[in-house]
Design a protein around this motif. Structure first.
Motif, PDB file in Angstrom:
ATOM      1  N   THR A 133     -33.686  98.122  93.934  1.00 43.70           N
ATOM      2  CA  THR A 133     -34.415  99.296  94.392  1.00 43.70           C
ATOM      3  C   THR A 133     -34.698 100.176  93.186  1.00 43.70           C
ATOM      4  OG1 THR A 133     -33.240  99.246  96.504  1.00 43.70           O
ATOM      5  CG2 THR A 133     -34.368 101.293  95.929  1.00 43.70           C
ATOM      6  N   SER A 147     -27.620  87.483  98.815  1.00 40.99           N
ATOM      7  CA  SER A 147     -28.472  88.505  98.215  1.00 40.99           C
ATOM      8  C   SER A 147     -27.595  89.513  97.474  1.00 40.99           C
ATOM      9  CB  SER A 147     -29.296  89.223  99.289  1.00 40.99           C
ATOM     10  OG  SER A 147     -30.229  90.100  98.695  1.00 40.99           O
ATOM     11  N   GLU A 176     -31.960  91.359  94.372  1.00 39.70           N
ATOM     12  CA  GLU A 176     -32.829  92.405  94.882  1.00 39.70           C
ATOM     13  C   GLU A 176     -32.504  93.729  94.197  1.00 39.70           C
ATOM     14  OE1 GLU A 176     -31.712  94.406  98.855  1.00 39.70           O
ATOM     15  OE2 GLU A 176     -31.246  92.297  99.212  1.00 39.70           O
ATOM     16  N   THR A 187     -36.128  86.449  94.087  1.00 42.46           N
ATOM     17  CA  THR A 187     -36.187  87.875  93.783  1.00 42.46           C
ATOM     18  C   THR A 187     -36.695  88.645  94.992  1.00 42.46           C
ATOM     19  OG1 THR A 187     -38.418  87.662  92.864  1.00 42.46           O
ATOM     20  CG2 THR A 187     -36.566  87.511  91.315  1.00 42.46           C
ATOM     21  N   ALA A 188     -36.255  89.908  95.085  1.00 44.64           N
ATOM     22  CA  ALA A 188     -36.669  90.760  96.198  1.00 44.64           C
ATOM     23  C   ALA A 188     -36.772  92.201  95.728  1.00 44.64           C
ATOM     24  CB  ALA A 188     -35.671  90.656  97.351  1.00 44.64           C
ATOM     25  N   ILE A 189     -37.753  92.912  96.283  1.00 45.27           N
ATOM     26  CA  ILE A 189     -37.863  94.355  96.097  1.00 45.27           C
ATOM     27  C   ILE A 189     -37.357  95.012  97.375  1.00 45.27           C
ATOM     28  CG2 ILE A 189     -39.426  96.303  95.752  1.00 45.27           C
ATOM     29  CD1 ILE A 189     -41.306  94.440  94.248  1.00 45.27           C
ATOM     30  N   ASP A 190     -36.385  95.885  97.246  1.00 42.92           N
ATOM     31  CA  ASP A 190     -35.790  96.576  98.393  1.00 42.92           C
ATOM     32  C   ASP A 190     -36.479  97.922  98.594  1.00 42.92           C
ATOM     33  OD1 ASP A 190     -34.139  97.128 100.495  1.00 42.92           O
ATOM     34  OD2 ASP A 190     -32.351  97.507  99.291  1.00 42.92           O
ATOM     35  N   LYS A 240     -38.476  93.910 101.109  1.00 47.94           N
ATOM     36  CA  LYS A 240     -37.767  94.525 102.226  1.00 47.94           C
ATOM     37  C   LYS A 240     -38.407  95.890 102.515  1.00 47.94           C
ATOM     38  CE  LYS A 240     -33.300  93.731 102.487  1.00 47.94           C
ATOM     39  NZ  LYS A 240     -31.843  93.710 102.163  1.00 47.94           N
ATOM     40  N   ILE A 292     -30.347  85.407  95.741  1.00 55.30           N
ATOM     41  CA  ILE A 292     -31.477  86.334  95.680  1.00 55.30           C
ATOM     42  C   ILE A 292     -31.007  87.571  94.915  1.00 55.30           C
ATOM     43  CG2 ILE A 292     -33.091  87.776  96.984  1.00 55.30           C
ATOM     44  CD1 ILE A 292     -32.569  85.923  99.409  1.00 55.30           C
ATOM     45  N   GLU A 320     -26.430  89.831 102.629  1.00 55.87           N
ATOM     46  CA  GLU A 320     -26.507  90.780 101.521  1.00 55.87           C
ATOM     47  C   GLU A 320     -25.102  91.278 101.198  1.00 55.87           C
ATOM     48  OE1 GLU A 320     -28.541  95.059 100.219  1.00 55.87           O
ATOM     49  OE2 GLU A 320     -28.914  94.238 102.221  1.00 55.87           O
ATOM     50  N   ASN A 351     -27.523  92.879  94.957  1.00 59.68           N
ATOM     51  CA  ASN A 351     -28.245  94.017  94.385  1.00 59.68           C
ATOM     52  C   ASN A 351     -27.894  94.150  92.907  1.00 59.68           C
ATOM     53  OD1 ASN A 351     -29.454  95.644  96.856  1.00 59.68           O
ATOM     54  ND2 ASN A 351     -27.424  94.917  97.469  1.00 59.68           N
TER      55      ASN A 351
END
Length: 258
Positions: A125, A88, A123, A149-152, A173, A121, A37, A90
């Motif tokens: 928040t 990753s 991500e 894709t990711a949700i933190d 996450k 990725i 990250e 943000n």
């Protein structure tokens, strides 16, 4: 050119020089680094908090773009992709006016450096309430372009079940407040166990972050968690890719999770 693009072009520059620290996300089952990250830092050693304090509605687009490009450039220089790990990044949903227009600098940086877009990725928040239609449009557009894709911080703030019911990212996450001291809390274990079951049924891979102790690590391994992130494995490396330290579980825990 769209009105949104004109707004981006007319926004303020983000003039503070930045760099990135890279924090490993590890697969404890296979003992490999799954991803790094990228965490913003000042070139002069300023913390993420100090840099983020300089972000305003006027310069957030420039800040968001600078972070993406810097992360990709550094990752390429450090040969991150050669380790078969993801990068990753943000992003700020409120700095993305139109996903396909605002992704151009990201794609250009990846092309220029040779960094594979399929290893990125994105991500985010939800630290403030946003238009869910806008967020969903971003996530769906990024997936269509080949990004993961990711949700933190799932379980905190606004990033919750409502969003997950509309879009299932590649990764979720779990918020570190759910992880802290989990070995001592039956309530947290129940919440995390059932969250993991839900994510598995939805086809979403869980990542547990904020792991700092052997006790937390062992409790999560007993719950079947493979992807983890935290100071137990490594601190972020400034413009470097730190190798993780693999914790040694107690003999009893080793038998339980084998």
């Amino acid at each position: 050119m769209t009105a949104a693009c004109e707004g981006c072009r007319g926004g303020a520059l983000f003039e503070t020089p930045i760099t990135m620290a890279f924090h490993p996300i590890v697969d404890v089952r296979s003992k490999r680094t799954f991803a790094y990250e990228a965490l913003v830092r000042g070139e002069g050693g300023q913390s993420a908090g100090a840099i983020l304090a300089e972000v305003s509605p006027e310069n957030r687009y420039a800040f968001d773009q600078n972070c993406r490009v810097k992360a990709i450039e550094l990752a390429a220089d450090l040969k991150l992709a050669a380790e078969d790990a993801f990068l990753s990044i943000n992003f700020l949903p409120n700095a993305v006016y139109e996903p396909r227009a605002c992704i151009r600098l990201t794609l250009a940086a990846a092309m220029r450096t040779g960094f594979p877009v399929q290893k990125i990725i994105f991500e985010f928040t939800e630290v403030e309430r946003l238009d869910s239609t806008h967020v969903l449009n971003i996530l769906r557009s990024y997936r269509a372009m080949g990004f993961k894709t990711a949700i933190d911080d799932f379980g905190a703030g606004y990033a919750g079940l409502g969003l997950l019911s509309e879009f299932q990212p590649d990764f979720v996450k779990l918020d570190m407040d759910l992880i802290r001291g989990i070995e001592k809390s039956g309530v947290k274990q129940t919440i995390v166990r059932n969250t993991l079951t839900m994510l598995k049924e939805l086809g979403v891979s869980p990542i547990c972050e904020g792991i700092e102790t052997i006790g937390e690590y062992e409790a999560l391994r007993e719950l079947g968690v493979d992807l983890m992130q935290g100071y137990l494995f490594s601190k972020p490396g400034l413009a470097s890719l730190p190798a993780p330290i693999w914790p040694q579980a107690s003999p009893a825990a080793s038998r339980a999770i084998a």
